[in-house]
Design a protein around this motif. Structure first.
Motif, PDB file in Angstrom:
ATOM      1  N   ASP A 315      44.547   8.895  -9.064  1.00  0.00           N
ATOM      2  CA  ASP A 315      44.886   9.309  -7.702  1.00  0.00           C
ATOM      3  C   ASP A 315      44.185   8.466  -6.639  1.00  0.00           C
ATOM      4  O   ASP A 315      44.126   8.838  -5.465  1.00  0.00           O
ATOM      5  N   GLY A 316      43.645   7.313  -7.056  1.00  0.00           N
ATOM      6  CA  GLY A 316      43.033   6.392  -6.096  1.00  0.00           C
ATOM      7  C   GLY A 316      41.788   6.966  -5.445  1.00  0.00           C
ATOM      8  O   GLY A 316      40.786   7.201  -6.117  1.00  0.00           O
ATOM      9  N   THR A 317      41.859   7.250  -4.163  1.00  0.00           N
ATOM     10  CA  THR A 317      40.683   7.697  -3.409  1.00  0.00           C
ATOM     11  C   THR A 317      40.580   9.213  -3.313  1.00  0.00           C
ATOM     12  O   THR A 317      39.553   9.720  -2.854  1.00  0.00           O
ATOM     13  N   GLN A 318      41.594   9.945  -3.738  1.00  0.00           N
ATOM     14  CA  GLN A 318      41.642  11.375  -3.425  1.00  0.00           C
ATOM     15  C   GLN A 318      40.485  12.168  -4.040  1.00  0.00           C
ATOM     16  O   GLN A 318      39.808  12.940  -3.357  1.00  0.00           O
ATOM     17  N   THR A 319      40.273  12.014  -5.344  1.00  0.00           N
ATOM     18  CA  THR A 319      39.208  12.787  -5.983  1.00  0.00           C
ATOM     19  C   THR A 319      37.834  12.362  -5.484  1.00  0.00           C
ATOM     20  O   THR A 319      36.941  13.202  -5.302  1.00  0.00           O
ATOM     21  N   VAL A 320      37.648  11.083  -5.234  1.00  0.00           N
ATOM     22  CA  VAL A 320      36.368  10.615  -4.690  1.00  0.00           C
ATOM     23  C   VAL A 320      36.105  11.268  -3.337  1.00  0.00           C
ATOM     24  O   VAL A 320      34.995  11.742  -3.066  1.00  0.00           O
ATOM     25  N   GLU A 321      37.111  11.319  -2.494  1.00  0.00           N
ATOM     26  CA  GLU A 321      36.916  11.942  -1.185  1.00  0.00           C
ATOM     27  C   GLU A 321      36.680  13.450  -1.327  1.00  0.00           C
ATOM     28  O   GLU A 321      35.881  14.035  -0.584  1.00  0.00           O
ATOM     29  N   LYS A 322      37.335  14.083  -2.292  1.00  0.00           N
ATOM     30  CA  LYS A 322      37.073  15.494  -2.550  1.00  0.00           C
ATOM     31  C   LYS A 322      35.624  15.704  -3.019  1.00  0.00           C
ATOM     32  O   LYS A 322      34.994  16.712  -2.687  1.00  0.00           O
ATOM     33  N   ALA A 323      35.120  14.761  -3.810  1.00  0.00           N
ATOM     34  CA  ALA A 323      33.734  14.856  -4.278  1.00  0.00           C
ATOM     35  C   ALA A 323      32.759  14.760  -3.110  1.00  0.00           C
ATOM     36  O   ALA A 323      31.733  15.451  -3.086  1.00  0.00           O
ATOM     37  N   PHE A 324      33.062  13.887  -2.149  1.00  0.00           N
ATOM     38  CA  PHE A 324      32.219  13.794  -0.954  1.00  0.00           C
ATOM     39  C   PHE A 324      32.232  15.123  -0.190  1.00  0.00           C
ATOM     40  O   PHE A 324      31.191  15.589   0.293  1.00  0.00           O
ATOM     41  N   ALA A 325      33.408  15.742  -0.073  1.00  0.00           N
ATOM     42  CA  ALA A 325      33.494  17.034   0.601  1.00  0.00           C
ATOM     43  C   ALA A 325      32.732  18.105  -0.173  1.00  0.00           C
ATOM     44  O   ALA A 325      32.049  18.954   0.419  1.00  0.00           O
ATOM     45  N   ALA A 326      32.805  18.050  -1.504  1.00  0.00           N
ATOM     46  CA  ALA A 326      32.116  19.045  -2.326  1.00  0.00           C
ATOM     47  C   ALA A 326      30.601  18.913  -2.211  1.00  0.00           C
ATOM     48  O   ALA A 326      29.886  19.925  -2.196  1.00  0.00           O
ATOM     49  N   ILE A 327      30.095  17.686  -2.120  1.00  0.00           N
ATOM     50  CA  ILE A 327      28.638  17.543  -2.008  1.00  0.00           C
ATOM     51  C   ILE A 327      28.162  18.026  -0.645  1.00  0.00           C
ATOM     52  O   ILE A 327      27.061  18.589  -0.521  1.00  0.00           O
ATOM     53  N   ARG A 328      28.994  17.883   0.371  1.00  0.00           N
ATOM     54  CA  ARG A 328      28.632  18.447   1.679  1.00  0.00           C
ATOM     55  C   ARG A 328      28.585  19.969   1.604  1.00  0.00           C
ATOM     56  O   ARG A 328      27.664  20.604   2.134  1.00  0.00           O
ATOM     57  N   ALA A 329      29.570  20.549   0.935  1.00  0.00           N
ATOM     58  CA  ALA A 329      29.606  22.008   0.811  1.00  0.00           C
ATOM     59  C   ALA A 329      28.427  22.521  -0.017  1.00  0.00           C
ATOM     60  O   ALA A 329      27.812  23.542   0.318  1.00  0.00           O
ATOM     61  N   LEU A 330      28.106  21.817  -1.100  1.00  0.00           N
ATOM     62  CA  LEU A 330      26.975  22.218  -1.936  1.00  0.00           C
ATOM     63  C   LEU A 330      25.670  22.129  -1.153  1.00  0.00           C
ATOM     64  O   LEU A 330      24.814  23.022  -1.231  1.00  0.00           O
ATOM     65  N   SER A 331      25.520  21.075  -0.381  1.00  0.00           N
ATOM     66  CA  SER A 331      24.322  20.916   0.439  1.00  0.00           C
ATOM     67  C   SER A 331      24.184  22.063   1.430  1.00  0.00           C
ATOM     68  O   SER A 331      23.106  22.658   1.565  1.00  0.00           O
ATOM     69  N   GLN A 332      25.263  22.382   2.118  1.00  0.00           N
ATOM     70  CA  GLN A 332      25.203  23.460   3.106  1.00  0.00           C
ATOM     71  C   GLN A 332      24.850  24.790   2.465  1.00  0.00           C
ATOM     72  O   GLN A 332      24.040  25.566   2.987  1.00  0.00           O
ATOM     73  N   ARG A 333      25.449  25.051   1.304  1.00  0.00           N
ATOM     74  CA  ARG A 333      25.163  26.316   0.622  1.00  0.00           C
ATOM     75  C   ARG A 333      23.692  26.399   0.208  1.00  0.00           C
ATOM     76  O   ARG A 333      23.032  27.437   0.404  1.00  0.00           O
ATOM     77  N   LEU A 334      23.166  25.328  -0.351  1.00  0.00           N
ATOM     78  CA  LEU A 334      21.777  25.341  -0.808  1.00  0.00           C
ATOM     79  C   LEU A 334      20.798  25.335   0.366  1.00  0.00           C
ATOM     80  O   LEU A 334      19.735  25.968   0.299  1.00  0.00           O
ATOM     81  N   ARG A 335      21.150  24.631   1.426  1.00  0.00           N
ATOM     82  CA  ARG A 335      20.277  24.647   2.607  1.00  0.00           C
ATOM     83  C   ARG A 335      20.206  26.055   3.210  1.00  0.00           C
ATOM     84  O   ARG A 335      19.153  26.467   3.700  1.00  0.00           O
ATOM     85  N   THR A 336      21.308  26.783   3.156  1.00  0.00           N
ATOM     86  CA  THR A 336      21.294  28.179   3.616  1.00  0.00           C
ATOM     87  C   THR A 336      20.441  29.033   2.677  1.00  0.00           C
ATOM     88  O   THR A 336      19.620  29.855   3.120  1.00  0.00           O
ATOM     89  N   ARG A 337      20.604  28.831   1.376  1.00  0.00           N
ATOM     90  CA  ARG A 337      19.831  29.584   0.389  1.00  0.00           C
ATOM     91  C   ARG A 337      18.328  29.414   0.597  1.00  0.00           C
ATOM     92  O   ARG A 337      17.547  30.357   0.504  1.00  0.00           O
ATOM     93  N   PHE A 338      17.917  28.167   0.872  1.00  0.00           N
ATOM     94  CA  PHE A 338      16.490  27.860   0.996  1.00  0.00           C
ATOM     95  C   PHE A 338      16.014  27.851   2.453  1.00  0.00           C
ATOM     96  O   PHE A 338      14.932  27.351   2.750  1.00  0.00           O
ATOM     97  N   ARG A 339      16.872  28.369   3.346  1.00  0.00           N
ATOM     98  CA  ARG A 339      16.523  28.525   4.771  1.00  0.00           C
ATOM     99  C   ARG A 339      16.079  27.205   5.408  1.00  0.00           C
ATOM    100  O   ARG A 339      15.052  27.123   6.080  1.00  0.00           O
ATOM    101  N   LEU A 340      16.893  26.181   5.158  1.00  0.00           N
ATOM    102  CA  LEU A 340      16.586  24.856   5.714  1.00  0.00           C
ATOM    103  C   LEU A 340      17.363  24.579   6.995  1.00  0.00           C
ATOM    104  O   LEU A 340      17.303  23.477   7.524  1.00  0.00           O
ATOM    105  N   GLY A 341      18.121  25.536   7.490  1.00  0.00           N
ATOM    106  CA  GLY A 341      18.841  25.365   8.751  1.00  0.00           C
ATOM    107  C   GLY A 341      20.233  24.798   8.564  1.00  0.00           C
ATOM    108  O   GLY A 341      20.652  24.474   7.473  1.00  0.00           O
TER     109      GLY A 341
END
Length: 341
Positions: A315-341
């Motif tokens: 699928d060319g760039t599609q899954t790679v771009e989805k992975a970038f979006a997923a790492i942003r979502a994972l970061s936000q979730r964990l930053r909320t969990r650990f009260r990092l703002g």
């Protein structure tokens, strides 16, 4: 330490895009942007080719997409290169070898916590590039010392240039070949390898670090005098966290770990979710906490990224771009969990 932590996001540089502006847009979607390497755009954008610029002895064939080495050509070109060793232009990446890099250098990063560059490392380069006898140049005792010094200068020149854009710039040395250097099959004595790598990083200005996707000698890597390690934790995390003592010492020295947790290949990506990836990462951290590594210290000194680069998805760039979006979502979730703002 200018390298941030607190679960901010970055990524490896090789991307499957053929559109420079789109690739930069995706790179800029993360907290710590970088200049993408786009080998599908043209062969100059290949990470090995970019590292080869001005190295004596190189034979670059753009039509056949090959990179070779001539010992005779090396001997002929070496004196002129040595005479220019004080010239930063000898070691920087020219516009011909990366349109993306020079577009990146025109941008404003004043609102970012840091920026990052990269260069292929001498071990991987030396394994990959072969001479007229199909022998990796890493095995040439007469070439290898120069190769290590040349690549160290290339890293330093790029880092200095990036620091004119942001005071907290740092570099990855991409070294997939490090997983092979301690193998009996490599043809490269492991004691020489250790000495060469220690000397190489001693020549590189700080902040300095390594990115690799394989499964190397973790104890050796964690005990190098580095500031950051970027790793494929999705595939290798279970092995990595067993090196508790070395991880503890690395963190105590102020080192940063980049946890590559989101797969970029289609099948493993589709088999996961942000929930499953969060559970996997928290499980790895639980194991380290059980062995005495302080969770707050670990989080404060950790970044998040996709697990690997990927050029082969149908699928060319599609899954790679989805992975970038997923790492942003994972970061936000964990930053909320650990009260990092």
């Amino acid at each position: 330490m200018p390298i941030p932590g607190n679960l901010m996001t970055t990524a490896m540089a090789v991307m499957p895009h053929r559109d420079v502006e789109r690739a930069l847009q995706v790179a800029l979607s993360l907290d710590i942007p970088f200049w993408p390497q786009l080998p599908l755009l043209n062969y100059y954008e290949d990470m090995y080719v970019q590292a080869s610029e001005h190295l004596p002895g190189i034979i670059l064939n753009l039509e056949n997409r090959t990179l070779r080495f001539s010992t005779e050509k090396f001997i002929q070109e070496l004196p002129e290169v040595l005479s220019r060793f004080d010239d930063p232009a000898l070691f920087d990446i020219s516009p011909e070898y990366s349109a993306v890099y020079h577009r990146f250098l025109q941008m404003d990063f004043s609102d970012r916590p840091a920026i990052r560059g990269q260069l292929e490392g001498p071990v991987s380069f030396g394994f990959n590039v072969q001479d007229e006898s199909d022998r990796p140049i890493l095995f040439h005792d007469s070439v290898r010392p120069f190769l290590f010094e040349f690549m160290a200068q290339r890293v330093n020149v790029q880092l200095r240039r990036l620091k004119t854009l942001h005071s907290d710039a740092f570099m990855f040395v991409d070294e997939p070949g490090l997983q092979f250097i301690f193998s009996a099959l490599s043809g490269y004595n492991h004691l020489s390898a250790r000495n060469d790598m220690e000397a190489f990083f001693a020549m590189i200005e700080r902040p300095r670090g390594i990115h690799l996707c394989g499964n190397p000698d973790w104890d050796f890597l964690l005990n190098l005098d580095l500031d950051v390690l970027s790793l494929d934790m999705y595939s290798n995390g279970e092995i990595f966290v067993s090196y508790t003592g070395a991880i503890h010492r690395f963190l105590d020295r102020g080192g940063r770990l980049v946890w590559g947790m989101v797969p970029t290949n289609v099948e493993p990506f589709e088999a996961e979710s942000v929930d499953s990836l969060e559970a996997r990462l928290l499980g790895l951290w639980d194991r380290l906490a059980q062995k005495g590594i302080d969770r707050d210290e670990l989080v404060a000194r950790s970044l998040l990224s996709p697990a690997t680069c990927c050029l082969v998805n149908p699928d060319g760039t599609q899954t790679v771009e989805k992975a970038f979006a997923a790492i942003r979502a994972l970061s936000q979730r964990l930053r909320t969990r650990f009260r990092l703002g």
